[in-house]
Design an enzyme around this catalytic site. Sequence first.
Site, PDB file in Angstrom:
ATOM      1  CG  MET A  74      -9.244   7.740   5.562  1.00  0.00           C
ATOM      2  SD  MET A  74     -10.065   6.382   4.702  1.00  0.00           S
ATOM      3  CE  MET A  74     -10.721   5.427   6.089  1.00  0.00           C
TER       4      MET A  74
ATOM      5  CG  ASP B 230      -2.299  -0.528   0.918  1.00  0.00           C
ATOM      6  OD1 ASP B 230      -2.554  -0.873  -0.241  1.00  0.00           O
ATOM      7  OD2 ASP B 230      -3.123  -0.611   1.846  1.00  0.00           O
TER       8      ASP B 230
ATOM      9  CE  LYS C 291      -7.958   1.224  -2.846  1.00  0.00           C
ATOM     10  NZ  LYS C 291      -8.351   1.624  -4.211  1.00  0.00           N
TER      11      LYS C 291
END
Length: 253
Positions: free
Chosen positions: A169, A36, A57
């Site tokens: 996030m 990742d 990502k």
Amino acid sequence: MNTGRVILLGAGPGDLDLLTRKAVSALLRADVLLLDELVDPAIAELAPKARVLRVGKRGGCRSTPQDFIQRLMRRHALQGRTVVRVKGGEALLFGRAGEEIAFLEAAGIEVELVNGISAGLAAAASLGMSLTHREHCHGVSFVTAHAHDGGRPDWRALAAARTTLVIYMGMQRIGEVAAALGEHLPAATPAAVVQWASTPRERRLVATLGTLAAEAREAGFGSPAVILVGDAVGLARAQPAAASLPRPRHVRN
């Protein structure tokens, strides 16, 4: 040829010294390593025989499509290889592991899960605080501010639950998050942001819900970071907004 397997591995928040022995064992067995975006590339040194593929990502940036990653894992596993899908933090927490498990098992591929330390736990450790201090909360809630359907969490219900909120996030909408929580919690509620938790780049900010967004923007905080809100955060170690915490880099033989 026998079908291989896929290992979904949580690499932790960034400090490779936080890898478990089980994670290191899985890396040594890897034929293919899918990394990742936020994983330290140096982790590949622990997988000496693996072909390394970057499948980044990251929110707000150009990313490798999820469908492509899943098909890539399936293809290599069906060719008899051991595929280690390395995710930042904890693989089973906001890492789309559920989708990958279902996809791979539908293809008859064995899936092994290896846990890692989530960034939220590393952030709390850096702040020197307990997420579940019994004098200040009833528990802890891990929540994402970036919902798949574009919606937002039920901030009212989360505020009423009297838990420490660990928000992932959320930096791109920190003002919106703080304002939404501010409708249900006092502006003086302790809050913090920890960016790049556990790494040499780590920065942390301790503030209040009413001032958090403005202070974070002024100090230049951004992703990847975790937002923490709740009375338990009031026990966090105070630190200047722009401070970095020096940490030893991973020592390799």
